[in-house]
Design an enzyme around this catalytic site. Structure first.
Site, PDB file in Angstrom:
ATOM      1  N   LYS A 188       0.765  -1.365  -0.101  1.00 24.42           N
ATOM      2  CA  LYS A 188       0.035   0.139  -0.079  1.00 24.42           C
ATOM      3  C   LYS A 188       1.005   1.368  -0.037  1.00 24.42           C
ATOM      4  O   LYS A 188       1.974   1.263   0.707  1.00 24.42           O
ATOM      5  CB  LYS A 188      -0.947  -0.038   1.161  1.00 24.42           C
ATOM      6  CG  LYS A 188      -1.712   1.353   1.277  1.00 24.42           C
ATOM      7  CD  LYS A 188      -2.935   0.966   1.999  1.00 24.42           C
ATOM      8  CE  LYS A 188      -3.779   2.310   2.060  1.00 24.42           C
ATOM      9  NZ  LYS A 188      -3.919   2.970   0.561  1.00 24.42           N
ATOM     10  N   LEU A 224      -5.412   7.214   1.458  1.00 25.81           N
ATOM     11  CA  LEU A 224      -3.939   6.979   1.580  1.00 25.81           C
ATOM     12  C   LEU A 224      -3.764   6.575   3.115  1.00 25.81           C
ATOM     13  O   LEU A 224      -2.700   7.424   3.684  1.00 25.81           O
ATOM     14  CB  LEU A 224      -3.128   7.988   1.104  1.00 25.81           C
ATOM     15  CG  LEU A 224      -3.031   8.348  -0.482  1.00 25.81           C
ATOM     16  CD1 LEU A 224      -2.060   9.306  -0.946  1.00 25.81           C
ATOM     17  CD2 LEU A 224      -2.988   6.922  -1.280  1.00 25.81           C
ATOM     18  N   CYS A 231      -3.533   9.265  -6.857  1.00 24.48           N
ATOM     19  CA  CYS A 231      -4.704   8.728  -6.136  1.00 24.48           C
ATOM     20  C   CYS A 231      -5.836   9.956  -6.246  1.00 24.48           C
ATOM     21  O   CYS A 231      -5.454  11.081  -6.147  1.00 24.48           O
ATOM     22  CB  CYS A 231      -4.570   8.798  -4.557  1.00 24.48           C
ATOM     23  SG  CYS A 231      -5.654   8.516  -3.451  1.00 24.48           S
ATOM     24  N   GLY A 264     -12.057  -2.707 -10.540  1.00 25.52           N
ATOM     25  CA  GLY A 264     -12.716  -3.977 -10.734  1.00 25.52           C
ATOM     26  C   GLY A 264     -12.850  -4.363 -12.217  1.00 25.52           C
ATOM     27  O   GLY A 264     -12.844  -3.462 -13.103  1.00 25.52           O
ATOM     28  N   GLY A 280      -6.432  -3.004 -14.189  1.00 28.98           N
ATOM     29  CA  GLY A 280      -7.812  -2.666 -14.323  1.00 28.98           C
ATOM     30  C   GLY A 280      -8.624  -3.931 -14.602  1.00 28.98           C
ATOM     31  O   GLY A 280      -8.968  -4.429 -15.634  1.00 28.98           O
TER      32      GLY A 280
HETATM   33  C1  SIN Z   1      -6.503   5.429  -1.443  1.00 28.91           C
HETATM   34  O1  SIN Z   1      -5.671   5.177  -0.336  1.00 28.91           O
HETATM   35  O2  SIN Z   1      -7.508   6.264  -1.454  1.00 28.91           O
HETATM   36  C2  SIN Z   1      -6.418   4.557  -2.795  1.00 28.91           C
HETATM   37  C3  SIN Z   1      -5.046   4.517  -3.559  1.00 28.91           C
HETATM   38  C4  SIN Z   1      -5.011   5.020  -4.711  1.00 28.91           C
HETATM   39  O3  SIN Z   1      -6.065   5.149  -5.431  1.00 28.91           O
HETATM   40  O4  SIN Z   1      -4.179   5.389  -5.433  1.00 28.91           O
END
Ligand code: SIN
Length: 301
Positions: A45, A73, A130, A216, A242
């Site tokens: 992550k 994030l 993001c 998805g 994707g």
């Molecule tokens: C998020 O943490 O909001 C998702 C990460 C991303 O879309 O890059």
């Protein structure tokens, strides 16, 4: 020779199936369900310089053929990642690609300096896309700003650099061209599509942050279109993302122009999918008598 091995400029991977950032935690959650050592790479992550609490709940909602998320994030910050999460990730036997996001080029550069001092990391993926944080898409929507970040991280050392781009622009091609010119080794195409879910009875958006990013199967045709457009126009290796959930999906992205793929949302409902796809890809290469999976990339006529 390993027929599944792929090369994305300076980044060599044992196979083209990677676990996508944000869908695989920091791998600890996944190891009871999947032999992660067989993966082409693990992308944990996104990490930011400082800890972030993320967005208000609800943060996820299932939609037709997709998942809308607005995590924001949420993470414990870069120092904690380096001290506590990275050693475990590096012990798992698959290449580790660290995914980072920041508000300024300088912050990206400072994290890249530290990552370059850690020889076991395979690459850094820049999350300049993001959709769920203020300022989070700015780098990825501007060719100039995206290139500036890539150039700064590239200058920090020899670590291969991947730019993860947003589809939330009129065309991804100019941004992909700019980051390629700035020296990135590959582009990840694509991050989520900005969307919204509505509870009409409550007259409210479903997500706490109102908008989220859609992933998805619902986005697969959109992602394929973008991979194809970039592959036609820009000389840079592509990692397709994707809605990939089966071997046919993997092959569709490869023939369209991707050198590798990331498995994202499918891991939420089928945690073993990425390792299974590596096995299935190996079987397919054997059955078809292919010399190398690399020969498949971009063979769409
Ligand atoms: C998020 O943490 O909001 C998702 C990460 C991303 O879309 O890059």
């Amino acid at each position: 020779m390993n027929p599944l091995a792929v090369r994305l400029n300076r980044l060599e991977l044992p196979n083209p199936v990677l676990a996508a950032s944000g869908t695989f935690g920091y791998a600890r959650e996944m190891t009871p369900f999947v032999d992660v050592s067989v993966l082409g790479g693990i992308i944990p992550k996104t990490v930011t310089p400082q800890p972030r609490p993320g967005n208000p709940p609800p943060r996820t909602v299932e939609t037709s053929g997709g998942l809308l998320n607005s995590i924001g994030l949420d993470n414990d910050g870069f120092d904690q990642f380096m001290a506590e999460k990275l050693p475990y990730l590096l012990s798992l036997g698959a290449p580790v690609i660290v995914n980072i996001a920041a508000r300024t080029t300088d912050e990206f550069r400072r994290m890249a300096d530290v990552l370059n001092s850690q020889p076991d990391i395979a690459a850094v993926e820049l999350n300049i896309s993001c959709p769920n944080v203020s300022g989070g898409v700015d780098f990825g929507t501007s060719p100039e700003r995206a290139a500036e970040v890539v150039a700064a991280v590239r200058a920090a050392g020899d670590l291969p650099v991947i730019a993860k781009l947003t589809p939330n622009v009129t065309s991804v091609v100019p941004v992909a061209q700019a980051v390629a010119d700035a020296g990135c080794d590959a582009v990840s195409l694509v991050n989520t599509f900005q969307g919204m879910a509505v509870d009409w009875k409550q007259r409210r958006p479903v997500l706490g942050n109102r908008l989220g990013g859609l992933s998805g199967p619902a986005i697969k045709p959109l992602a394929l279109r973008i991979v194809w457009e970039v592959a036609q126009e820009v000389d840079v290796p592509i990692i397709g993302i994707g809605g990939i959930q089966c071997l046919d999906d993997v092959m569709e992205f490869l023939v369209t122009g991707a050198s590798a793929v990331q498995i994202g949302t499918a891991s939420f409902y089928d945690p073993g999918v990425s390792a299974r796809l590596v096995r299935e890809l190996r079987d397919l290469v054997d059955q078809e008598g292919l010399r190398s999976i690399r020969d498949i990339t971009g063979t769409l006529t």
